[in-house]
Enzyme design. Structure first.
Site, PDB file in Angstrom:
ATOM      1  N   THR A  60       0.910  -1.175  -0.083  1.00 41.34           N
ATOM      2  CA  THR A  60      -0.172  -0.076   0.211  1.00 41.34           C
ATOM      3  C   THR A  60       0.993   1.208  -0.042  1.00 41.34           C
ATOM      4  OG1 THR A  60      -1.631  -1.301   1.295  1.00 41.34           O
ATOM      5  CG2 THR A  60      -2.000   1.138   1.093  1.00 41.34           C
TER       6      THR A  60
ATOM      7  N   TYR B 239       4.523 -11.943   5.617  1.00 45.69           N
ATOM      8  CA  TYR B 239       3.199 -11.624   4.826  1.00 45.69           C
ATOM      9  C   TYR B 239       3.020 -12.639   3.832  1.00 45.69           C
ATOM     10  CZ  TYR B 239       0.264  -8.287   1.984  1.00 45.69           C
ATOM     11  OH  TYR B 239      -0.806  -7.845   1.623  1.00 45.69           O
TER      12      TYR B 239
ATOM     13  N   LYS C 115       1.143 -11.750   8.656  1.00 46.67           N
ATOM     14  CA  LYS C 115      -0.059 -10.885   8.155  1.00 46.67           C
ATOM     15  C   LYS C 115      -0.861 -12.026   6.987  1.00 46.67           C
ATOM     16  CE  LYS C 115      -1.016  -6.913   5.072  1.00 46.67           C
ATOM     17  NZ  LYS C 115      -0.706  -5.996   4.489  1.00 46.67           N
TER      18      LYS C 115
ATOM     19  N   VAL D  81      -3.915  -5.755  10.094  1.00 44.87           N
ATOM     20  CA  VAL D  81      -3.124  -4.980   9.281  1.00 44.87           C
ATOM     21  C   VAL D  81      -4.079  -4.371   8.168  1.00 44.87           C
ATOM     22  CG1 VAL D  81      -1.003  -4.483   7.788  1.00 44.87           C
ATOM     23  CG2 VAL D  81      -0.909  -5.995   9.923  1.00 44.87           C
TER      24      VAL D  81
END
Length: 308
Positions: free
Chosen positions: A52, A140, A168, A208
């Site tokens: 992001t 992640y 995540k 998250v």
């Protein structure tokens, strides 16, 4: 009595955008202001230089400058987690070492993308990065972007490393996540906003979030309600947020997040190519989606109308 397990990076974490100037350059002043704002409205953690944050299109120098600006801005008020993942183990290690020197509190390491390594390669990659610094690390797992899921047995093996402490989870497979949670002490964080509450229900410790840019207060209230054992209120808040969860991903998440922040008058700027800014039609739809979720961008990026 708390329902949720220990959260090593905080419970409400937003994966922060990287603000740019009108000329497309890094806006460090804007980044510091946005980071402070996000902490003010309920975030106790921020991811910097993640997807992001448009990490594929920021340089290593920009990543370090951004990280230092955010760490300085929030101080001890929030945990700052540096996104350092690439598809090159050596480069990822370099970014991890730099992040530690810049003051990061932890690392977010995505599975190597495009290369599609076997599970043995994933184990080697993550352990090598974890060995490179003294920082705690969050894996992640987002196979939709990387092409390779981190298998349950792989995560169980990696959980033995003292600095690999969290995941995540954007695999969107509650069954697989449940098996890892049953077999390890890894702290799970929801990486898919619409699954925030379902993942908490099977053992996650926090989120998250992307939608946290505009609805952190509400998401934090949902987490707190669940943690206090008030499943009815947590469910009510979850359902009320569905239009925001949908609206922020009608187009690519960075595009829509920056559109929302710009409409709210918060630092964001445009996106870097190959991304393109939201159209006026998309912006109007987003405004309607957020309004349906009780988010009033005209007043504040995280203002809400009433409570669920």
């Amino acid at each position: 009595m708390s329902v949720l397990s220990r959260a090593p990076f905080g419970r409400m974490i937003t994966a922060m955008v990287t603000p740019f100037t009108t000329g497309g350059e890094l806006d460090l002043k804007g980044a510091a202001a946005l980071a402070e704002h996000l902490v003010d409205v309920g975030n106790d953690g921020l991811v910097v230089n993640g997807t992001t944050g448009e990490s594929p299109t920021t340089s290593d120098v920009e990543k370090e400058e951004l990280l230092r600006a955010v760490v300085e801005a929030v101080g001890a008020r929030a945990r700052v987690i540096a996104g350092v993942g690439t598809n090159d183990t050596r480069h990822t290690v370099e970014l991890a070492v730099t992040a530690q020197k810049a003051g990061a509190h932890g690392l977010l390491v995505v599975s190597p993308y495009y290369s599609r390594p076997p599970q043995t390669g994933l184990v080697s990659h993550f352990r090598t990065v974890a060995d490179a610094t003294g920082l705690p690390m969050m894996i992640y797992d987002i196979p939709g972007r990387t092409g390779v899921p981190v298998a349950t047995d792989t995560l169980v093996r990696l959980a033995d490393h003292p600095r690999i402490v969290a995941v995540k989870d954007a695999k969107d497979d509650l069954g697989a996540s449940s098996w890892v949670l049953a077999r390890t002490e890894l702290a799970y964080y929801s990486g898919t906003d619409i699954l925030n509450l379902p993942l908490l229900a099977v053992g996650a410790v926090g989120v998250v979030s992307v939608v946290g840019h505009v609805a952190a207060t509400r998401i934090r209230s949902m987490i707190d309600a669940f943690d206090a054992g008030d499943a009815v209120r947590a469910r009510s808040l979850h359902l009320s947020l569905l239009p925001a969860y949908e609206g922020m991903f009608r187009n690519q998440g960075v595009i829509m997040t920056k559109a929302a922040l710009n409409m709210a008058g918060l630092p964001a700027g445009g996106v870097r190519p190959p991304l393109v800014d939201a159209t006026e039609e998309e912006r109007e739809q987003l405004r309607a989606d957020l309004a349906a979720a009780g988010v009033d961008l005209a007043a504040d990026a995280t203002a809400t109308v009433g409570s669920a």
